[in-house]
Structures are given as C-alpha cells and as structure tokens.
Design a protein around this motif. Structure first.
Motif, PDB file in Angstrom:
ATOM      1  N   ASN A  66      36.562  38.534  34.452  1.00 45.11           N
ATOM      2  CA  ASN A  66      35.490  39.098  35.396  1.00 45.11           C
ATOM      3  C   ASN A  66      34.478  39.691  34.578  1.00 45.11           C
ATOM      4  OD1 ASN A  66      37.088  38.815  37.668  1.00 45.11           O
ATOM      5  ND2 ASN A  66      38.446  40.696  37.154  1.00 45.11           N
ATOM      6  N   HIS A  67      34.454  39.742  33.201  1.00 43.65           N
ATOM      7  CA  HIS A  67      33.352  40.281  32.581  1.00 43.65           C
ATOM      8  C   HIS A  67      33.343  39.286  31.291  1.00 43.65           C
ATOM      9  CE1 HIS A  67      34.399  43.861  34.569  1.00 43.65           C
ATOM     10  NE2 HIS A  67      33.244  44.558  33.918  1.00 43.65           N
TER      11      HIS A  67
ATOM     12  N   ASP B  17      31.427  32.965  40.351  1.00 45.37           N
ATOM     13  CA  ASP B  17      32.362  33.964  40.388  1.00 45.37           C
ATOM     14  C   ASP B  17      32.067  35.355  40.096  1.00 45.37           C
ATOM     15  OD1 ASP B  17      34.289  31.919  40.720  1.00 45.37           O
ATOM     16  OD2 ASP B  17      34.818  31.847  38.834  1.00 45.37           O
ATOM     17  N   LYS B  18      30.480  35.256  40.194  1.00 44.18           N
ATOM     18  CA  LYS B  18      29.818  36.693  40.085  1.00 44.18           C
ATOM     19  C   LYS B  18      30.511  37.785  38.982  1.00 44.18           C
ATOM     20  CE  LYS B  18      28.377  37.187  44.947  1.00 44.18           C
ATOM     21  NZ  LYS B  18      28.742  35.971  45.285  1.00 44.18           N
ATOM     22  N   VAL B  19      30.589  36.854  37.672  1.00 50.13           N
ATOM     23  CA  VAL B  19      31.080  37.492  36.542  1.00 50.13           C
ATOM     24  C   VAL B  19      29.868  38.602  36.104  1.00 50.13           C
ATOM     25  CG1 VAL B  19      31.691  37.090  33.812  1.00 50.13           C
ATOM     26  CG2 VAL B  19      32.280  35.571  35.667  1.00 50.13           C
ATOM     27  N   HIS B  20      30.456  39.731  35.725  1.00 46.83           N
ATOM     28  CA  HIS B  20      29.803  40.848  35.032  1.00 46.83           C
ATOM     29  C   HIS B  20      29.399  40.309  33.834  1.00 46.83           C
ATOM     30  CE1 HIS B  20      28.557  45.153  35.099  1.00 46.83           C
ATOM     31  NE2 HIS B  20      28.780  45.194  33.741  1.00 46.83           N
TER      32      HIS B  20
ATOM     33  N   ARG C 203      37.855  32.515  33.177  1.00 47.03           N
ATOM     34  CA  ARG C 203      38.715  33.059  34.302  1.00 47.03           C
ATOM     35  C   ARG C 203      38.588  34.588  34.490  1.00 47.03           C
ATOM     36  NH1 ARG C 203      41.257  28.803  32.755  1.00 47.03           N
ATOM     37  NH2 ARG C 203      41.929  29.586  30.862  1.00 47.03           N
TER      38      ARG C 203
END
Length: 1488
Positions: free
Chosen positions: A1328-1329, A1384-1387, A1326
């Motif tokens: 973002n990075h 989810d275009k995770v970094h 879940r």
C-alpha cells in the motif's frame, strides 16, 4: 579570484582579535617628520602600544590609535619617490607605512589600490587594519571562500568592485584577475605586497610582475606603483636571491637611514641563548622500543602483491596500468607502503627527538586514532580508497603495542633541555615553541601537559598549518585534531600560555607579543630566524636555540649572516644578475595567446594549471578521474631517460568525456625539459578548447553566462504590468454607434438537472467560447454552465432586451447597494424561452396547494425584509415550540420578523399556519469549494426558520433564475479570462496559430486567481516538453561540448529567470490572470468609461518570477496539445529567440550522423541489444551508451554522458505525457508519482530486475566417492549428470568501465539487492506504500540509472521514434509500475514531503548519529525527527538517508494518530452536547 586558488592558509579558524585602529592626524608631512624626530630620543608612555604590526597590550578591550613614527614617515617619503621594499623588523610597524602610502595614493588618484598578502588569515587581518585606518571610502576583502570562481564575466567584476577603492586579497586572486582581463593594471594606482620575500620564481606575484607588469611598462602603458613589505628579504642564504627579488618587483629594498636609532629603540630584540644538548646516538645504536620493533617487523613483512593498488592494476591490465605496475613492484610506490614507511620514519624521529616514551605514545595514539574512525576515515584523513583503508587497518592491528606510562619517562636529552628551559622561566612567561614536524607538535604538546615539571606551570596548545583547499584532508600520522584550529584563539585570549607550533606562526599571523621563544629545531632559513625572533618582542624577552653539541650553528652565526644580508640590500648601487634555469630559458620565446576583447592572456606557464581545472569541470562523478595525463617521446624514438637530456615531445590526453576530436594534443615543438614539453602540449590543448568555444574570452571554462549573458538570476517579487482589463474596451464599444453585437448561448443546470435554463450572453465583441464551467453553489452542489459552440452576430439592430438586472435583483435585490437598476452592466444576459422581469419577484400569495405542485421549485420571500428570498421546507398548521427552531435563540437578529410587527418569537401569532423555510446564501457561485460552515450545537433542530404563512410571498419565476443571478459574478469572471485569452491569441501568439481558447485561458490563469481552471497541470506538461526540446537542440548545436557544458546551457535556457524575462520582454505579463475571484459588487459601463486607458496600461503589480515562467511553459504545453512538437517549437522561438529551435528530427539526424557508422558491436554487448529489444542501425550508439566515463582507454569513441543527458529528457517526456493523460490526477500527485518513477534508486532497482537469461550447464557429481581406474582417480559416469541453470544478465552488467572501485561497488550492491529484493518487490507489486526507505537502504550508485537513461537516449537518436522509446520504458518495468501505483492508489508520497505538509508551520529538523556495533555486527545510523522542539520519532538505518526516511515515516504516523485522536475527541464532545440538548427538549415536551 582564482578558481584554482590554493592560498597557503595556515589555519582554517579565521577569527582574529580586533586590530589596533591605525590613525594619522591630518597634518603636513613635514610637520609630522619634524615632530616625531624631535620625540625620537624620549621615552613615550604609549610606546608599547603604537605602530606595531599587532596588538601590544593584551588587556586592551578597544582599538587603540596607531601614530606614525619618524622612521615610518621616512620610509613613506621614500615610497613616494620610487618603488621600494620596506625592510624592517617584525613589530616595527611596516603596515603603518603602507597605510600612509595608500592614503596618499587615494588622495591624489582615482585609481584603485590593491593590497596583497600571501595567506587568507593575514589578508583578513590586514583588511581589518586598513578598514579601521582609512575611513570614508569602501574597501573590500576578497578570498577564495567568497566563491570568486563564480565571477566569470566582466560585468560581475565591475559590479563587485564598483565604488571600491581599496582591495585586499591573496596573491593568486590578483594574478588571475589581471591575467583573465577582469582587472587592468592601468586601473590600479598602487600595489602593496605584504611578506614580499615570497615573490620570486613562479610565485603568482612574481609572475604578475614578470609577465604582465613588465609587458605593460615596456609598451609605455601606465603601471601601478609598487610597495613591498618584509622583515627579511631572503628566503635562503643565497644573497643573489635579493637581486632577483628587486628585479622581479621593480623595486629596491630600503630600511630607515635617518631615523635608524628610533627604529632600534622601538624594536625590542630578545636576549638570545644557545642551549646545547647531547645528540642521540653518539656511535651507539639508536634506541628501539618493543612497539617500534613490532612496527618495523610489520612494515618489513608487507607483501607488495597484496597491496590494494597492485590488486587494482592487476585487475585491469591496460598498457598504462602495466607500466605503472612494473614501476610499483620495483619502487613500492603505493599509498599504503608510503604511509607505513612514513609511520616508521616518524616513530624513529620521535624516539630520537623526544625519547622512547614519546615514540611509544606516538605509535599507540596513531594506531588508536586510525582504528577509531576507520569506518569514516575517508572523511577525516588523506584521500584513500576503501580498500586502502581496510588494508591499512589490518596492518595496524598487527602491531604489538606496549603500554606507556601516564607520566613521561625516558626522555631524550633534547626534550629534557627544553623542559629545563621552560622551568627556568618566570611565572608570567608566555611563549612559543617552534618545531619542524607536525606530529612532533601533538606529541610535545601532550608531553608538556602531563610532565610533572611543566603541567602546573604551563597550559600548552598546539598549532599546525592546514590547507585552504576544503578537499584536502589531514593525515592520521600527524595526530592533528580539529581542536588545534582554535588554539591560536585560546592563546590570544590567555587561556593557554604556551603554544607548540610549526612554521605557521613565523610570519604574518597576528600573534600577541610574548617573552619567550624556543627554537626546538634549528631555523631552516634566515627568514625563519628573523621572524621567530620577532615574535619575542616584549621587553626582557628571551630567544632560545636548541642545537646539538657538535653543531657549528651558533647565535653569532645567525647574527653575522643577518648583518651581511642587511649590508647587501642597503647598497643602492648593486648590479642585477639574471640567472635563468633551463626551463625558464626555453619558455622565454613561446607565443602567448591573447583575447583582444577582454585583454586576457594565456602563457605556457598557465596552460597546464588551466587545463587541469577545465578537466575538473567535466565531471564530478564518483569513480571518474578527470585529470589529464601526459606521455612523452623522444625525437629519435629511443626510450626516454631523464638522466640523458634529449629533445622531447609530449602528448596530453583529456578525459573520455571529451569528443575524440578534442581528446589528444601534441606539443608544438621539441624540448629538453619534460615539464616544458608537458606545458606545451597543455597550451595546445587549451588553445583548441578556446577556439571551439569551450573556454571563454577570459580563458576560463565556458559558463552559462557566456552562453546567455542576459539570463541573469532574479529572486523574490518583481514589478510587472497590471493585469489586462478587457471590460474597458467593451465599455467603449457599448457606447460606439458603429458596433456589432454578438450572442452566445449558455445552458445552466443544477446537479440533478431539475433546474435548467438557457441564457444568451450578448457583447459588442465576439463572445469567446468557454467550454463547460463547473460552479459550486456550496460544498456539495456543483452546477454546470455549458457554452454552445455557435456564435451569432446580430449586427447593429439588436434589441435592447437585457435581463441582467432582473437576474441580479432576484438573487441580490434584498441586499442594500448590491445592484443599481439605472446602470448598464458591461455584459448583457438575456433569458431564453421565458420573459422575466421584476414583476416576477414576490408576487404570488403563499398557499400549501401551490407548494405541492411545480411551484415548489420557486423561492419564498419575506416582503417585510426587502423581499428576502428563502427556500421552502415544510407547511406547518400552527406555530412550533421555540425549542424546535434553530434561528431563534442563537441569532435573533436574523429571525424573519426583525423588521416586522413581531419583535419577539413568543409574541408571534399561535394558531395560524406557519411555513418552515431555509436561508438563501449571502454569496454563492464559486469555481472552487469555499469551505464548510461551522454548525452550532442547535443545527440539528427540525426547523431552521419559521414564519406565519400569511406573511410570505412566492416568486412567479422559477428559482433557477435567482440562481443564475448568483452566478453572474462567476460568469463575468470566466468571460474576462477568456476575453484576455482571445486578445493574447490574436496578438502576441498570432504566429503560433492556436485554435483552442479554453486551453489558452487555462495557461494564463494562476491558481491564486481561483478561476474556473489554472495552469498547474498544463505547466507540468510544458516543463517536460521544453526540457526535451532544449536538451535535443543544445546537444545537436554543440557537438563538441561535454555533458557538463550542455547541462549548464540547457539549464540557463529553461531557467525561471530566463523565461520570466522572455515573458516580460514579449509583453506576456499583462495577460497573466493573478487577481483572485471574489463575490463582490459590480462595475458598470459608466464607471469603466471614467477610467483613463493609458493610466491603466501603466499600472504595475508585484509577481514572483516563477509565476510568469510557469505561464510560458503552460503556453508551450498548449501549443503542443494544439499542434504537436512543431507548434511547441514555434512558441519556444517566440519567447526564447536565442535558442536554436530546430525541428527535433533535424537535430536527431545531426546527432545520428555524428555517430561512427562502422563501429561494430563488441561481443560483450551483443546480448544487451537483445535485452533492450531494439536493433540499432548504428551500433556505435549502443557502445557509447554502455561506456562509463572511467573507461579512458585508447580507441574509445565516447562515454555515455551526452546520451544520458539526452535520455533523461526523453524519459521525463514519456512519463510526463503519460501522467497528463490521467485527468483525475492533481498537479501535486503528478509531481509525486513522477518522482517515484524516475528517481535514481527505483531506476537502479528496475535495472537489476531487467535482465536477459542464458543457460549455464554444469556437471554435478552426486557421488563424490572416487574409483580407481588404470592407476588414476576418476568418477563413474553413472554418478555424474548435467545440470542446467539460468544466468541473469541485467542491463548494468553490460556497462564497460576501468575502475576496480566500480566492480567492488557492483558486488556490494548486488549483495544488498539479493537481501532486499523480495521486500522491495512485494511493496512495489502488492504493498500500500511506496518503499522509499527500502530503496534508500539499497543505496545504489548513480551509474545504474545513468546507463538506462543513456540507452534510452541512444534508442531515440538511432530511431527518432518516441513510440519505440516508450516500448523500451515499458520493457524496463517503469510504465507497468506507474499503472500499478495508479490502479491500486498506492501511497506514493515521500515521507519527508508528507511530514512537511502535516507539520504545518512547525519547523522540521533531522538529526543522525553513527552507532558503533559490537564485534561481528554492522554499524548502524540512528536518525531522528524534531518537530517544533519535540523529538517526534527515531529510527535506525544502514545509511544516513535511510535513517532519515524511516524517522520521517514514523513521525508521519505519530502525527496522523494525534490528528485522528483530536478529531475523535471533538466529535465526542459535539455528540455529548447534542445528547444533552435532546434530553432537555424531551423534558420540556413532557412538562408541556
């Protein structure tokens, strides 16, 4: 050269003072002898600074000249007549004799001279002397630090020694170079052997002489002359050793005879004194301090069953371990026991030698040293496991330490005698104190530095020997410090005036002459006595021998021995006796293995050492002991008893990384000596390894250069052929009368489709299909150019219709020199559906009615400015105020009237209609955005440009044709690339049968060409396909090879150097598109015809090797996309023909057939098959995949190393092909995501998450109160119930191993997994990075990821189905993670890589430091980032890498914040400026 070299390097600080520059005037030998003989009876002012082995005048700042003396010339003459060993005192100038002899040899022979020294520092020192003395030719110093182990082929040695006349090295290097056939003895004219007394028994020089020199001499082959140098030819008091030395070196010991008086005068012998001290003890019990008593109690109370070694052996009760366990219980032979015993013995010795104070200081210092660095003690001291380290720490903490006084008290009579000697010396004394024990050096040095009687007189330093082996660490018991390594330098510089040292300073090392030498411990050998005495060679020097009162050794004893020794070796007619040991007699008739091509040879003496080294190359992995082990058995079957000599045979067992056929070897014959039996077995093993190709012709482990000798490394830019120019051929075809014309249609459309037109491209060769091109008009507008599939041949009667010049005139005719209507372009563009011409340019008068209809899509032109084109913006009834026009005050020279009747805007007519226009670009039509124009503060004004309507004209043809004119350069460039691609397909790649020219055009286009596409995405795919095919083929071709050899072979096969050479050899270099596309002037047919085709073909350009290597990989990918793996293999065979590029299924069948068919699946692994989700046809493959290399027990077929090598490539292929199917991913993103999916940390975590469950039932007693029943205690049935839990079995838990350290590591990793699992899972599912720092904190060992890759390799070998493998990767959670990252275009960018990008040109540096925590807390590592000298961020972690990653993350946040603030500040400044301009405009309007 020796890769096994163990130079007896005494200290690792190899800095030395500049040597005296040795020199000899070029006069005849007779003249020098006569002149020096005449001077020998006179005192010379320069005597103190001449002819010695080392610098005599310490204050000398520059090199002084060394002049040969008569006795040196006498020895030189003698050396010309026969092989001799020059025997002269230390400091008498033996090196000068060598210089004379070397120079003479170089003058009379083209052969090379080799100078040998026993240690690296001594060799380095002698090289400096020779380099200064013998000029005008090249000399070379070679030692192990030069990475000589990488010189594994004859070409390398030839190149390194090319033009080298003198080589200086340690003993072992020459021996290995000759024994491996790299250097022939016949190529050497002279061998000089410094410290020749070492050359006895199995010394490497002794072996060189006995095995190689003697062989060649007996065969009548040329052998080099021998010159030995020594101060004492005997190591021991056995005079028979002198005979052995002379026989070994084929030389006679010689000392000056005619000029002996001069030699005696030159050598300043010190006055020798015997200092007798009262020996400790004398019938009294030895002194015992409280600390010593506590140390003894702790040692005596040790329980052997608690020892970590015993605990490890008990945990794995293999037959070998049980045998070792019984031995340990009886002997207490463990690391910890030996360390504690040595600690106690050293403390007792310290008390006896220096006194109770010294013993207490030693114990306190040793304990404190160990405990202070206990957390990283493995990095500093002797190898010990973590358990040994912890166990020793606990033991040492039990010692009750008594405090010691700062000032030494209660010293031994021996220490007091030393202090009295030192105090009695003059103020300018400079001396050396020789001691026997390393620990004594540290304690005695400290004692002298703090003792009231010596601390003001002397500045002591300490010096002990260290190994040249970087893997060998010091023991905490000897108290040595890293600072000790610099003590010799300080002594030379005068910073210290007293050096306490071991035997390290006895020989060879350049030590400044001193006037005091103290033998705190008696010399052990005559050699030690002579060489210690030679250190005190200043005038008025003293040598003190400290001996007990009851000792029989005196100065006279040593002097008498020296006299007898000299009489013995000065006798020229002695008989040589050969007394061989039992082992030497046995080994004498053993066969020798020789390679006819290299002349290398292997004897039974070498085999064991070579085999040890071979095994170390198999694996450098942790937890794996790669050493071979030996077993012995008697011929009669009785147990082996060393005390009862009997015939033996031995077996050598190689690591499990070897295939079963190459794992166990027997000795060829029976032996009385166990060591000989071991050597025999090792020889048989090494011989077989040589036969199967794992050992090369030089009897070294096979290297990549042996497999592919032509694949040499390259670096930087390399000259290759110039890029092919297809327009040369087309120009010639245009002028040919016998040519056909071909036509292909292009549809060109604006982004919204409102402007669209068809044009035909006509060429005298087939027009290649270019697919869909995207051409940027500007950053926001992308036009499409679509090629039609149909190609039409119009024959020879094609009309001369050509609109190319019209298109260009419409777009660029207003620019001087850009078009030439009288010349023909190499391509012809024909408008379809509309006949256009020059007449359509600027032909219609401007009127507002025209611009309201369809003609609003036409361009407006200024006839007064060469029909400069503009876009129509707005009709104006009158001239607008100047403040509302952009192009007025900012760029007057660009205003439309610069060439018209109005030179100033204010002079233009007022009450006439005006038209608002926008500029036509100078250049447009690029394949990539070219960057935004920086707009000035007035760009927001309503009108860009204005002009009187009556002065403007309108094109009759729509504006789309002017746009096409701007696209002509881009279309020409795209055609050029595809024409080159067609030529490549039809010639070099014809064998492959490729069909898609657009893919080939992509594969040959570099990113620097800025063309319609480039190879970066497709090269990413080709790299994985090449790796897969190479890995599988190498594995199938070399079934006997361990993983290390397979990796080296594969790496060489796919290396950039090899692929670059493949491209150049095939002629691919001229097809690579590297020239950058530019909107520039055109080349016409007439211009092209003026060029010489042959001259163009011979032109060259500089390219990086990786660029061409990338093109080869890209073409492999094109072949794969065009025809699958079969076409890819065809492409590989074209460029790398030495690879055996078999079909993958054939390779898989070979690997499958090699696996045992009948091996059952162990019970412990049966659920692993269920977890993997695949049923193996051959269970042995799964067994192999789950067997760690440490599991070296009888009956094991193989470990997982080879399958892991295979599985790594399979996993890489699956991930790469899946990512390639995502067209929106850029090349850098694909690389970053792959790294995020296949790194060892994430694979380990996913292996911990991938488990199979089974039930576990336990009886739970809810009421623990017992009840009495029939006299027994029991629990009521009503109080007990069954509880079922699920137990997880992750994949790694099925791996079998034989290392207790792995078990400990797994438990520790599991603890950290449980702590970090939720955080990592939250980030992966879940967040973002991507959790780079958390995964670093987990810090799993590599075997977690290895076992998954090996299982994947086993699945492919068993099934041959990549889809089945993909399903395994899916079940393991890797592909679901990929989808989550993409969706989810995770970094996913690694913080370190991101920081490098954000930092620009600034240098990024990392620092780490360990922080010792308080009691009950864990130690932490502090890491920081320094950017451009500024400490940008700091973070803490459990390990160093975690701290670095966290610091990089914080640094990225800091930089992003700073960049955002900078952008915000610039925007605010721009907005403020615009507000000011608007306010000024409003004020002007009110005034009007």
């Amino acid at each position: 050269m020796d890769i096994w070299e163990d130079d007896e390097e005494y200290y690792s600080c190899t800095e030395t003072e500049p040597e005296d520059e040795l020199g000899l005037q070029q006069v005849s030998l007779e003249e020098q002898i006569a002149a020096l003989a005449a001077e020998s009876n006179h005192d010379e002012p320069r005597a103190e600074s001449s002819a010695g082995d080392s610098t005599a005048e310490e204050e000398s700042t520059g090199p002084s000249t060394m002049t040969a003396r008569a006795y040196q010339l006498e020895m030189f003459e003698m050396s010309l007549k026969q092989n001799i060993i020059v025997t002269m005192d230390t400091g008498s100038g033996k090196t000068q004799v060598a210089v004379l002899r070397i120079r003479e040899e170089l003058q009379r022979s083209e052969k090379r001279v080799w100078f040998l020294a026993p240690t690296v520092p001594l060799a380095s020192q002698q090289h400096e002397v020779l380099n200064a003395q013998i000029t005008g030719l090249q000399s070379k110093f070679i030692c192990g630090a030069d990475n000589v182990d990488a010189w594994k082929d004859q070409d390398t040695w030839n190149e390194i020694l090319r033009n080298i006349r003198v080589v200086v090295s340690t003993y072992q290097i020459l021996f290995d170079a000759v024994s491996h056939g790299f250097v022939r003895l016949s190529s050497l004219g002279l061998i000089v052997i410094d410290e020749a007394h070492h050359c006895v028994r199995n010394n490497s020089v002794a072996r060189l002489m006995k095995e190689l020199y003697s062989r060649d001499k007996a065969a009548g082959l040329p052998v080099p002359a021998i010159l030995g140098l020594t101060a004492s030819p005997l190591m021991r008091t056995n005079f028979e050793d002198l005979d052995e030395l002379e026989a070994t070196l084929d030389a006679m010991c010689k000392s000056p005879n005619q000029h002996r008086a001069e030699l005696i005068a030159k050598v300043n012998r010190p006055v020798m004194h015997t200092i007798r001290y009262k020996a400790e003890g004398g019938g009294r019990p030895p002194a015992v301090t409280p600390s010593m008593a506590s140390l003894r109690r702790v040692y005596q109370d040790l329980d052997i069953m608690e020892d970590p070694t015993v605990v490890r052996l008990m945990a794995h009760k293999t037959p070998r371990n049980l045998e070792r366990l019984n031995e340990i219980v009886m002997t207490h032979d463990t690391y910890s026991q030996k360390q504690m015993k040595a600690f106690l013995n050293t403390a007792q010795t310290m008390c006896k030698e220096l006194g109770p104070w010294a013993a207490d200081y030693y114990i306190e210092r040793a304990v404190a040293t160990f405990l202070r660095v206990q957390d990283n003690v493995q990095d500093q001291f002797d190898y010990m496991t973590e358990e040994d380290c912890s166990y020793l720490g606990q033991i040492l903490q039990r010692i009750e330490l008594s405090s010691t006084c700062a000032s030494p008290t209660n010293l031994s009579s021996k220490a007091q005698a030393l202090i009295e000697v030192l105090v009695s010396q003059t103020q300018d004394s400079v001396g050396i104190v020789f001691v026997k024990e390393r620990a004594t050096v540290a304690v005695l040095s400290h004692l002298l530095s703090v003792h009231p009687q010596t601390r003001c007189r002397y500045r002591p330093g300490s010096m002990v020997g260290t190994s040249s082996n970087p893997g060998k660490k010091r023991s905490f018991l000897d108290l040595s410090k890293k600072e000790d390594l610099f003590s010799l330098h300080a002594f030379r510089a005068g910073k210290t005036n007293l050096l306490v040292a071991t035997t390290v300073l006895e020989e060879g090392i350049d030590v400044p002459a001193c006037n005091l030498v103290v033998c705190f411990d008696e010399p052990r050998t005559p050699k030690s006595f002579v060489q210690r005495r030679g250190r005190a060679r200043m005038s008025a020097s003293s040598l003190y021998l400290l001996v007990p009162e009851d000792s029989e050794q005196t100065v006279e004893t040593w002097q008498a021995f020296e006299k007898e020794m000299k009489e013995l070796y000065e006798n020229d007619f002695r008989n040589h006796k050969l007394l061989e040991e039992l082992e030497q007699r046995e080994n004498g008739d053993y066969p020798v293995l020789e390679d006819a091509t290299s002349n290398a040879r292997l004897t039974i003496e070498d085999a064991k050492r070579h085999l040890e080294h071979f095994c170390t190359t198999l694996s450098l992995k942790r937890f794996v002991n790669s050493s071979p082990f030996y077993t012995v058995e008697t011929l009669d079957g009785k147990p082996y008893d060393p005390a009862q000599p009997t015939l033996l045979k031995a077996k050598v067992h190689l690591p499990v990384a070897m295939v079963p056929e190459l794992r166990c070897f027997k000795s060829m014959q029976a032996w009385y000596s166990q060591d000989s039996a071991f050597k025999d077995a090792a020889f048989q093993a090494y011989k077989r390894l040589y036969e199967v190709g794992l050992v090369n012709k030089n009897f070294l482990p096979v290297q990549a250069s042996d497999l592919m000798p032509d694949a040499k490394g390259l670096a930087g830019l390399v000259k290759v052929k110039e890029q092919q120019n297809p327009w040369l051929n087309i120009a010639q075809q245009w002028r040919s009368a016998d040519r056909d014309l071909f036509r292909r249609r292009l549809t060109i459309a604006s982004p919204d489709g409102t402007m669209c037109a068809d044009v035909d491209v006509v060429l005298p060769v087939p027009v290649p299909y270019m697919g869909d091109l995207k051409i940027h008009w500007d950053n926001d507008s992308v036009w499409s150019v679509t090629a039609h599939q149909e190609l039409h041949s119009t024959g020879k009667n094609e009309s001369n219709e050509d609109h190319t010049q019209v298109f260009l005139a419409m777009a660029l005719g207003h620019r001087m020199g850009w078009t030439d209507p009288d010349k023909q372009h190499p391509l012809r563009l024909v408008s379809v559906g509309r006949d256009i011409g020059i007449k359509d340019i600027s032909t219609v008068d401007f009127s507002p009615e025209l611009m309201q209809g369809p003609t609003s899509t036409h361009l407006i032109r200024d006839p007064t400015s060469r029909n400069h084109p503009y876009y129509f913006h707005r009709w104006l009834s009158s001239k607008p105020p100047a403040e509302m026009v952009d192009r007025l005050h900012w760029r007057k020279h660009q205003w439309g009237y610069r060439n018209g009747p109005f030179s100033d805007y204010h002079a233009a007519p007022e009450d006439v209609p005006y038209v608002s226009i926008r500029g036509w670009p100078k250049a447009a039509g690029y394949f990539r955005p070219e960057g935004r124009r920086v707009r000035g503060p007035m760009d927001h004004k309503p009108y860009h440009r204005v002009a009187p309507a009556s002065s403007m004209k309108i094109d009759a043809a729509p504006a789309v044709y002017s746009h096409i004119g701007m696209f002509v350069p881009a279309i020409t460039f795209a055609l050029e690339i595809h024409l080159v691609a067609v030529d490549l397909m039809e010639n070099l790649l014809e064998k492959i049968g490729l069909t898609d020219v657009t893919l080939v055009a992509t594969a040959i286009s570099s990113s620097g060409s800025r063309g319609p596409t480039d190879y970066e995405r497709i090269e990413f795919l080709g790299d994985a396909i090449l790796k897969l095919c190479a890995t599988i083929n190498v594995s199938a071709e070399n079934l006997f090879w361990p993983e290390g050899c397979l990796s080296r072979c594969k790496d060489k096969l796919v290396s950039n150097s090899r692929l670059f050479r493949a491209a150049v050899e095939a002629g691919l270099d001229r097809y690579l598109i590297s020239k950058s596309f530019a909107f520039s002037k055109f080349v016409y047919v007439d211009d092209l015809l003026q060029l010489d085709p042959s001259e163009q073909m011979n032109k060259q350009r500089a390219l990086g090797i990786k660029m061409l290597a990338d093109v080869v990989e890209s073409l492999i990918a094109v072949s794969y996309l065009d025809g699958g793996i079969p076409k890819a293999l065809t492409c590989m065979s074209l460029f790398v023909p030495e690879g055996q590029w078999r079909p993958l299924e054939k390779c898989r069948q070979i690997l499958f057939d090699k696996a045992p068919a009948a091996e059952p699946l162990p019970l412990t692994m049966q659920r692993a098959e269920e977890l993997v989700g695949y049923t193996f046809k051959k269970k042995s493959l799964l067994v192999e995949a789950l067997t760690h290399a440490s599991y070296n027990v009888p009956g094991v077929n193989a470990c997982y190393d080879r399958l892991e090598f295979l599985g790594d490539a399979v996993l890489d292929y699956i991930i790469t092909t899946t990512l390639y199917k995502q067209p929106s991913l850029k090349p850098f993103d694909m690389h970053s995501i792959r790294a995020a999916l296949v790194n060892a940390d994430i694979l380990a975590f996913l292996m911990m998450e991938w488990f199979i469950e089974e039930e576990r039932v336990e009886a739970v007693d809810e009421d623990p109160t017992p009840t009495r029943k029939r006299g027994k205690t029991s629990a009521s049935h009503s109080d007990v119930h069954l509880k079922t839990t699920m137990v997880k079995h992750p994949l790694w838990s099925f791996m079998r191993h034989a290392s207790s350290d792995i078990g400990i590591c797994q438990n520790r990793t599991q603890e950290w997994y449980e702590k970090l699992r939720d955080s990592i899972d939250e980030a992966l599912q879940r967040g973002n990075h991507y959790p780079w720092a958390l995964l670093s904190r987990l810090n799993p060992q590599k075997f977690y990821s290895d076992v998954f890759e090996s299982v994947l390799g086993a699945v492919w070998t068993d099934s041959g189905d990549m889809d089945v493998c993909t399903q395994v990767v899916e079940r393991a959670g890797i592909l679901p993670l990929m989808r989550r990252l993409l969706r989810d275009k995770v970094h996913w960018w690694h913080p370190k890589e991101e920081l490098v990008t954000l930092s620009g040109d600034q240098k990024v540096e990392y620092g780490v430091e360990a922080k010792v925590a308080g009691e009950g807390e864990e130690n932490e590592i502090v890491g920081w980032v320094v950017l451009g000298g500024r400490r940008l961020a700091e973070a803490r972690g459990r390990i160093r890498e975690e701290a670095r990653v966290k610091a990089a993350e914080l640094a990225c946040l800091v930089l992003k914040k700073e960049m955002a603030e900078e952008v915000q500040r610039e925007n605010s400044e721009m907005a403020g400026l615009r507000d000011t301009m608007d306010a000024d405009a409003d004020a002007d309007a009110e005034d009007d």
